[in-house]
Motif scaffolding. Structure first.
Motif, mmCIF file in Angstrom:
data_model
loop_
_atom_site.group_PDB
_atom_site.id
_atom_site.type_symbol
_atom_site.label_atom_id
_atom_site.label_comp_id
_atom_site.label_asym_id
_atom_site.label_seq_id
_atom_site.Cartn_x
_atom_site.Cartn_y
_atom_site.Cartn_z
ATOM 1 N N LEU A 68 0.826 -1.202 0.000
ATOM 2 C CA LEU A 68 0.000 0.000 0.000
ATOM 3 C C LEU A 68 0.859 1.251 0.000
ATOM 4 O O LEU A 68 0.604 2.213 -0.733
ATOM 5 C CB LEU A 68 -0.894 0.005 1.243
ATOM 6 N N THR A 71 2.538 1.917 -3.305
ATOM 7 C CA THR A 71 1.626 2.564 -4.253
ATOM 8 C C THR A 71 1.498 4.048 -3.949
ATOM 9 O O THR A 71 1.535 4.890 -4.841
ATOM 10 C CB THR A 71 0.233 1.911 -4.174
ATOM 11 N N TRP A 72 1.352 4.382 -2.657
ATOM 12 C CA TRP A 72 1.239 5.781 -2.252
ATOM 13 C C TRP A 72 2.496 6.553 -2.653
ATOM 14 O O TRP A 72 2.438 7.695 -3.115
ATOM 15 C CB TRP A 72 1.022 5.825 -0.740
ATOM 16 N N GLU A 75 2.597 7.456 -6.287
ATOM 17 C CA GLU A 75 1.736 8.611 -6.590
ATOM 18 C C GLU A 75 2.364 9.928 -6.196
ATOM 19 O O GLU A 75 2.025 10.975 -6.744
ATOM 20 C CB GLU A 75 0.413 8.471 -5.850
ATOM 21 N N LEU A 184 -10.274 2.542 9.671
ATOM 22 C CA LEU A 184 -9.743 3.014 8.385
ATOM 23 C C LEU A 184 -9.703 4.530 8.258
ATOM 24 O O LEU A 184 -8.986 5.061 7.412
ATOM 25 C CB LEU A 184 -10.562 2.426 7.237
ATOM 26 N N ARG A 185 -10.481 5.228 9.104
ATOM 27 C CA ARG A 185 -10.470 6.680 8.975
ATOM 28 C C ARG A 185 -9.190 7.286 9.529
ATOM 29 O O ARG A 185 -8.873 8.441 9.251
ATOM 30 C CB ARG A 185 -11.684 7.280 9.692
ATOM 31 N N ASP A 187 -5.589 8.329 9.570
ATOM 32 C CA ASP A 187 -4.740 8.630 8.431
ATOM 33 C C ASP A 187 -3.268 8.470 8.782
ATOM 34 O O ASP A 187 -2.705 9.282 9.529
ATOM 35 C CB ASP A 187 -5.017 10.069 7.977
ATOM 36 N N TRP A 188 -2.608 7.452 8.207
ATOM 37 C CA TRP A 188 -1.217 7.168 8.572
ATOM 38 C C TRP A 188 -0.219 8.154 7.938
ATOM 39 O O TRP A 188 0.973 8.063 8.205
ATOM 40 C CB TRP A 188 -0.831 5.729 8.217
ATOM 41 N N TYR B 268 -13.104 0.767 2.447
ATOM 42 C CA TYR B 268 -12.412 2.034 2.283
ATOM 43 C C TYR B 268 -13.355 3.119 1.801
ATOM 44 O O TYR B 268 -13.264 4.262 2.204
ATOM 45 C CB TYR B 268 -11.225 1.890 1.306
ATOM 46 N N ALA B 271 -15.363 4.331 4.679
ATOM 47 C CA ALA B 271 -14.572 5.154 5.597
ATOM 48 C C ALA B 271 -14.239 6.496 4.978
ATOM 49 O O ALA B 271 -13.933 7.453 5.658
ATOM 50 C CB ALA B 271 -13.289 4.420 5.981
ATOM 51 N N GLU B 277 -7.734 13.193 1.787
ATOM 52 C CA GLU B 277 -6.687 12.229 2.148
ATOM 53 C C GLU B 277 -7.163 10.810 1.921
ATOM 54 O O GLU B 277 -6.439 9.969 1.439
ATOM 55 C CB GLU B 277 -6.280 12.363 3.626
ATOM 56 N N THR B 278 -8.406 10.535 2.303
ATOM 57 C CA THR B 278 -8.857 9.163 2.170
ATOM 58 C C THR B 278 -9.118 8.813 0.712
ATOM 59 O O THR B 278 -9.029 7.644 0.350
ATOM 60 C CB THR B 278 -10.110 8.888 3.017
ATOM 61 N N CYS B 280 -7.113 9.592 -1.596
ATOM 62 C CA CYS B 280 -5.789 9.137 -2.010
ATOM 63 C C CYS B 280 -5.545 7.722 -1.515
ATOM 64 O O CYS B 280 -5.057 6.875 -2.231
ATOM 65 C CB CYS B 280 -4.724 10.093 -1.446
ATOM 66 N N SER B 281 -5.935 7.464 -0.257
ATOM 67 C CA SER B 281 -5.797 6.117 0.300
ATOM 68 C C SER B 281 -6.582 5.127 -0.535
ATOM 69 O O SER B 281 -6.096 4.052 -0.853
ATOM 70 C CB SER B 281 -6.356 6.078 1.724
ATOM 71 N N LYS B 283 -7.488 5.283 -3.624
ATOM 72 C CA LYS B 283 -6.843 5.038 -4.920
ATOM 73 C C LYS B 283 -5.667 4.098 -4.735
ATOM 74 O O LYS B 283 -5.456 3.170 -5.513
ATOM 75 C CB LYS B 283 -6.384 6.381 -5.502
ATOM 76 N N ALA B 284 -4.901 4.319 -3.664
ATOM 77 C CA ALA B 284 -3.739 3.468 -3.398
ATOM 78 C C ALA B 284 -4.182 2.040 -3.166
ATOM 79 O O ALA B 284 -3.555 1.096 -3.642
ATOM 80 C CB ALA B 284 -2.967 3.993 -2.188
ATOM 81 N N VAL B 285 -5.299 1.854 -2.458
ATOM 82 C CA VAL B 285 -5.784 0.505 -2.204
ATOM 83 C C VAL B 285 -6.217 -0.156 -3.504
ATOM 84 O O VAL B 285 -5.879 -1.311 -3.771
ATOM 85 C CB VAL B 285 -6.972 0.516 -1.209
#
Lengths: 201, 297
Positions: A68, A71-72, A75, A184-185, A187-188, B268, B271, B277-278, B280-281, B283-285
């Protein structure tokens, strides 16, 4: 040999992660900008993604996180450039087999990958010394780099900001990948903490 | 320095109830416990009644975690005055010595307790904790195994053993310890999920299939366990990609993986709420799942 350096943001988030879970082992990844570097230019780790706390040595979630975050990275024109780990015991500063495996996997994709071990005993409010040891890959072994080489791009800035963040207990709001898997909300990428660090700069 | 009750606008009863919640759910948020507990003890001791003793114990242990030896000693003294000769309090005195790294003195305290009462499990477990703190993992594992031969029902001990084995990379023995936990707690989705992770880490087709089954079981027990969902996706994908499995197994696992992938995407999206931000998450997933996609042959 290429030298690895960390920005203030990368260094601080890494130590905040360790400070948030003083009774656990923690680990995470370091990312650098994906660009061609001139000879002798150091690899600059610009950000850190805190991953797990507690039981580290299990594969599945690490695989998910690596994929994951990879992929980030693509981008955002980053590349995974390193792995850090803080052991559970304060006096244990050597990397274990799991750390070496993950770092080796990262090195397959980025040959100058670094393995960073957090030196728990050097974490203090005053941040007098850099609390990390950097290991580099030579002949299939991970060797500890000379501690006198500066690990941060700007140590005095990192020191000042780290101290302020610890005083503020900013680690309470740090999100790692484990927190993300719990909800999941979460944000890492830690945008709020990034803002605080920028503000303090 | 503002008081807790001022900063968060809470009453002493709410503070006391919070402490109880943290105690019952075994939270290790020691900094918060010290902050709330210290104020409760200093300002509201008389209102707490008999609750105060268990609060002293809870705050003392949290104080040790935060290197607040002053506070720990205060709590310990109150407990020692009230419960003279108590083994439970003696164990706390031992823990304080451990925190100060005076392990030999701590060991002596625990051995004294055990001489008086050889069945005292708390003292035995502290001795094992000292071995762990000193980095003597092999001895800690050996002592813990001996302890479990006698006290087979001690869940906390089985889980500790599983973690010690995982840290030593002895995944087979870790799996065995988790099996014990799953037998006695068949509805606990966390044990199922951790067992599946251990099996996956061990590797090999049989272990992968087992891991997939236990990830699925964990999901059945709790359909919001994201780790189990990701684990199901990973294990099914790897099995489907393996050259060693039959066409039917491959086909089945591609189906399982596809189902898991759609569930992950859905989770996802739920959520996401459309924040930047999410997005982007998400899309990454999506890209991650695509990049791991196994082409059905």
């Amino acid at each position: 040999m290429t030298v690895i350096k960390l920005t203030t943001q990368a260094y601080c988030k890494m130590l905040l992660h360790a400070a948030k879970y003083p009774h656990c082992a923690v680990n995470g990844l370091l990312v650098a900008e994906n660009q061609k570097r001139k000879d002798g230019q150091p690899v600059l780790c610009v950000d850190c993604v805190p991953l797990f706390h507690g039981t580290l040595a299990l594969a599945p979630m690490m695989e998910i996180a690596l994929t994951l975050i990879d992929t980030w990275c693509k981008e955002n024109k980053y590349v995974i450039a390193g792995y850090y780990q803080a052991n559970e015991r304060i006096k244990e500063t050597r990397p274990n087999q799991f750390a070496e495996k993950v770092a080796a996997r990262i090195a397959e994709n980025f040959s100058e990958a670094a393995l960073i071990m957090v030196d728990n005993s050097n974490i203090s409010m005053g941040c007098y010394d850099p609390a990390i040891s950097v290991f580099e890959h030579h002949d299939n072994k991970w060797k500890c780099r000379d501690a006198s080489i500066d690990c941060c791009e700007d140590w005095s800035e990192a020191q000042k900001i780290m101290s302020a963040l610890l005083e503020d207990r900013s680690y309470d709001s740090l999100i790692d990948f484990d927190n993300h898997l719990d909800d999941l909300r979460n944000d890492w990428t830690n945008p709020e903490i990034n803002k605080s660090i920028l503000y303090l700069c | 320095m503002a008081s807790v009750s001022d900063m968060y606008d809470v009453t002493w009863e709410e503070m006391r109830d919070k402490l109880r919640k943290w105690r019952e759910e075994n939270y290790r948020n020691s900094e918060q416990i010290v902050e709330v507990g210290e104020e409760l003890i200093q300002e509201h001791a008389s209102k707490l009644g008999d609750d105060i003793w268990i609060i002293y114990e809870q705050v003392m242990i949290a104080a040790l975690d935060c290197s607040r030896d002053d506070l720990a000693t205060t709590c310990l003294h109150e407990l020692q005055k009230q419960f003279q000769g108590s083994h439970r309090v003696k164990r706390l005195a031992g823990m304080r010595l451990e925190a100060l790294e005076r392990y030999d003195e701590a060991l002596k305290m625990y051995n004294d307790i055990l001489q008086d009462d050889s069945t005292n499990t708390a003292a035995r477990k502290r001795k094992i904790a000292i071995l762990k703190a000193q980095g003597k993992s092999t001895e800690a594992i050996r002592e813990l195994n001996e302890y479990l031969e006698q006290f087979v029902g001690d869940q906390e001990a089985w889980h500790e053993l599983a973690e010690l084995y995982i840290n030593e990379h002895d995944y087979a023995k870790a799996a065995f310890s988790l099996e014990e936990l799953m037998m006695t707690n068949p509805h606990n989705h966390l044990y199922c999920e951790q067992y599946a992770e251990v099996k996956y880490t061990q590797g090999g087709i049989e272990n992968l299939e087992l891991s997939r089954k236990y990830f699925a079981q964990a999901l059945k027990l709790n359909n919001r366990n994201m780790r189990a969902l990701f684990g199901l996706y990973l294990s099914a994908s790897h099995i489907a990609a393996s050259p060693k499995v039959s066409a039917k197994v491959k086909k089945d696992n591609v189906k399982y993986a596809a189902w898991a992938a759609s569930q992950i995407n859905r989770a996802y999206q739920l959520a996401g709420h459309g924040t930047k931000e999410t997005k982007c998450s998400l899309k990454a997933v999506e890209e991650m799942l695509e990049s791991m996609q196994i082409m059905p042959s």
